[in-house]
Design an enzyme around this catalytic site. Structure first.
Site, PDB file in Angstrom:
ATOM      1  N   THR A 145       0.830  -1.205   0.000  1.00  0.00           N
ATOM      2  CA  THR A 145       0.000   0.000   0.000  1.00  0.00           C
ATOM      3  C   THR A 145       0.868   1.259   0.000  1.00  0.00           C
ATOM      4  OG1 THR A 145      -0.044  -0.246   2.382  1.00  0.00           O
ATOM      5  CG2 THR A 145      -2.008  -0.983   1.207  1.00  0.00           C
ATOM      6  N   ASP A 146       2.144   1.109   0.396  1.00  0.00           N
ATOM      7  CA  ASP A 146       2.928   2.331   0.662  1.00  0.00           C
ATOM      8  C   ASP A 146       3.242   3.146  -0.587  1.00  0.00           C
ATOM      9  OD1 ASP A 146       4.836   0.458  -0.197  1.00  0.00           O
ATOM     10  OD2 ASP A 146       6.362   1.109   1.237  1.00  0.00           O
ATOM     11  N   SER A 173      32.018  -6.675   6.209  1.00  0.00           N
ATOM     12  CA  SER A 173      30.828  -7.269   6.814  1.00  0.00           C
ATOM     13  C   SER A 173      31.170  -8.630   7.401  1.00  0.00           C
ATOM     14  CB  SER A 173      29.727  -7.431   5.761  1.00  0.00           C
ATOM     15  OG  SER A 173      28.726  -8.296   6.279  1.00  0.00           O
ATOM     16  N   LEU A 219      12.660  -8.952   5.937  1.00  0.00           N
ATOM     17  CA  LEU A 219      12.634  -8.212   7.212  1.00  0.00           C
ATOM     18  C   LEU A 219      13.441  -6.924   7.081  1.00  0.00           C
ATOM     19  CD1 LEU A 219      13.118 -11.210   9.701  1.00  0.00           C
ATOM     20  CD2 LEU A 219      10.973 -10.163   8.937  1.00  0.00           C
ATOM     21  N   SER A 226      18.083  -4.281   3.996  1.00  0.00           N
ATOM     22  CA  SER A 226      18.668  -3.168   3.242  1.00  0.00           C
ATOM     23  C   SER A 226      18.291  -1.809   3.851  1.00  0.00           C
ATOM     24  CB  SER A 226      18.299  -3.234   1.762  1.00  0.00           C
ATOM     25  OG  SER A 226      16.920  -3.180   1.569  1.00  0.00           O
ATOM     26  N   GLU A 260      17.329   3.388  -2.243  1.00  0.00           N
ATOM     27  CA  GLU A 260      16.692   2.162  -2.735  1.00  0.00           C
ATOM     28  C   GLU A 260      16.176   2.368  -4.172  1.00  0.00           C
ATOM     29  OE1 GLU A 260      16.573  -1.373  -1.839  1.00  0.00           O
ATOM     30  OE2 GLU A 260      16.343  -0.386   0.089  1.00  0.00           O
ATOM     31  N   ASP A 287       9.641   0.656   4.805  1.00  0.00           N
ATOM     32  CA  ASP A 287      10.758   0.055   5.547  1.00  0.00           C
ATOM     33  C   ASP A 287      11.607   1.115   6.246  1.00  0.00           C
ATOM     34  OD1 ASP A 287       9.779  -2.160   4.278  1.00  0.00           O
ATOM     35  OD2 ASP A 287      11.357  -2.240   2.764  1.00  0.00           O
ATOM     36  N   TYR A 316       8.375  -6.805  -8.354  1.00  0.00           N
ATOM     37  CA  TYR A 316       7.942  -5.705  -7.491  1.00  0.00           C
ATOM     38  C   TYR A 316       7.665  -4.454  -8.329  1.00  0.00           C
ATOM     39  CZ  TYR A 316       7.919  -2.431  -3.582  1.00  0.00           C
ATOM     40  OH  TYR A 316       7.545  -1.473  -2.668  1.00  0.00           O
TER      41      TYR A 316
HETATM   42  C1  GLA Z   1       8.993  -3.991   0.393  1.00  0.00           C
HETATM   43  C2  GLA Z   1       9.183  -2.512   0.076  1.00  0.00           C
HETATM   44  C3  GLA Z   1       8.197  -1.653   0.853  1.00  0.00           C
HETATM   45  C4  GLA Z   1       6.777  -2.159   0.702  1.00  0.00           C
HETATM   46  C5  GLA Z   1       6.701  -3.668   0.944  1.00  0.00           C
HETATM   47  C6  GLA Z   1       5.335  -4.225   0.642  1.00  0.00           C
HETATM   48  O1  GLA Z   1       9.341  -4.235   1.727  1.00  0.00           O
HETATM   49  O2  GLA Z   1      10.507  -2.115   0.368  1.00  0.00           O
HETATM   50  O3  GLA Z   1       8.307  -0.317   0.441  1.00  0.00           O
HETATM   51  O4  GLA Z   1       6.251  -1.832  -0.548  1.00  0.00           O
HETATM   52  O5  GLA Z   1       7.657  -4.369   0.168  1.00  0.00           O
HETATM   53  O6  GLA Z   1       4.396  -3.719   1.520  1.00  0.00           O
END
Ligand code: GLA
Length: 388
Positions: free
Chosen positions: A35-36, A67, A127, A130, A162, A174, A224
């Protein structure tokens, strides 16, 4: 994680003592997925799994980074004079992106640094390792160079890194979750206005179990970006009949009334998910605030089904984990979390049932899929900070 061990690791790699340690959490999203970038709502919290950074400023303009998760890569080196993306620079491209954009907007990073990084978030687990790294670098350089840049700008530049540097057209979920988190809370964030509310997620009788499918499909990034394009196409069809600037502004009723204007059937499904998921997120948080955890769990389940049917970002491994979770005694709700195409799912489970839950889901999953899943208990955490 022990502070001393981290300092020792730095010293082992660089041959002298570091000055400071920082920690940046990972995140889970409780509800509000995909949704973001559609101007909708999300409800994430930061978790104690995350990324540690041990650091010391250098006198020259060189950044050296090692790392502990990728010892085979050795120490990667770049100069502040060349902040371009290079494949061989691997994970340090995130550093380059952050430094480049911070310097463009604020200036002030005029020296390099030596950095030892160690992460406890499994890679590709959804999770957010990045974004955890992006915010870690942002907060480190802010402290090292005494920058005035505020937290929200670091969050935005994390997203820009990103999008523009790494080529993944993600939204702000995120970075916002990781930068702005408060322990004991999840954030209801409106991604159009960036207004947010910290809502307590103290669950005295329950645990949030993270279930890692240990699977990540190839081409996740391009899938994506495709989802994002499909939503944009649906929005532009809808804009012929309604005056909105994002899918997140639509109510479910408005969507239902106008959905036929979306010419492509797949795009219509994608948009329906975005609109319904944002509305569901608001309702879920209202239920949680009212103390109705069961209703919250039902919304989580509905979210997963919508991600499976309409958004098509679940895979057989994550669908199985969620279905197995639903079958266990003591499960309040379960769904995939993050971008999808593998990665992790979450379940809210009664405390007393957690052990049996992990045992049963783990056994059944391995039997069906052929490799084991991993399970972690989520503990909420504060946003990225120096570890003093
Ligand atoms: C990834 C993206 C986020 C978001 C989610 C899905 O984590 O980095 O911005 O779109 O997928 O909710």
């Amino acid at each position: 994680m022990e502070k001393n061990k981290l300092y020792q690791s730095f010293e082992h790699v660089f041959g002298y003592k570091a000055d400071s340690i920082f920690f940046s959490p990972g995140r889970i999203n409780l509800i509000g997925e995909h949704t973001d970038y559609n101007g909708g709502r999300v409800f994430p919290c930061a978790i104690t799994m995350g990324t540690y950074g041990v650091v010391k400023k250098r006198a020259d303009k060189v950044v050296k980074a090692y790392s502990g998760n990728f010892p085979d890569l050795g120490t990667l080196t770049f100069s502040l004079d060349d902040l371009t993306f290079k494949k061989e620079d691997n994970w340090t491209n995130y550093l380059k992106g952050m430094i480049k954009y911070i310097n463009e907007s604020e200036g002030g990073i005029d020296h390099g640094f030596d950095l030892y990084v160690y992460g406890t978030i499994p890679n590709g687990s959804s999770l957010s390792s990045s974004a955890s790294l992006e915010l870690l670098i942002g907060v480190i350089v802010k402290a090292l160079f005494d920058l005035r840049i505020d937290r929200l700008d670091l969050v935005k530049l994390g997203m820009r890194t990103e999008n523009e540097f790494m080529g993944l057209n993600s939204g702000i979920l995120d970075q916002f979750a990781i930068g702005m988190a408060e322990k004991g809370h999840a954030m209801l964030l409106d991604t159009t206005t960036l207004e947010y509310e910290q809502i307590p997620v103290d669950l005295p009788d329950h645990k949030i179990v993270i279930m890692n499918s240990m699977t990540r499909r190839e081409l996740v990034d391009s899938e994506y970006n495709t989802r994002r394009k499909q939503c944009e196409a649906a929005l532009s069809d809808l804009q012929k009949v309604v005056n909105v600037s994002s899918l997140g502004e639509l109510t479910e009723e408005q969507f239902d009334a106008h959905q036929q204007v979306i010419s492509d059937e797949v795009n219509r499904k994608r948009a329906r998910h975005a609109v319904y998921e944002s509305a569901r997120t608001l309702r879920a948080t209202e239920a949680l605030k009212a103390g109705d955890l069961n209703a919250f769990g039902q919304y989580m389940n509905a979210s997963h089904l919508s991600l499976h049917e309409d958004y098509e970002v679940t895979v057989k491994e994550t669908d199985l984990l969620v279905r197995l979770a639903w079958e266990q005694a003591g499960t309040v709700g379960a769904r995939m979390t993050g971008g999808g195409f593998g990665g992790c799912c979450i379940a809210i489970v009664e405390k007393d049932q957690v052990e049996a839950f992990i045992e049963q889901v783990g056994t059944d999953f391995e039997q069906a899929i052929g490799h084991p899943a991993e399970f972690y208990i989520a503990e909420t955490e504060n946003g990225t900070k120096e570890w003093v």
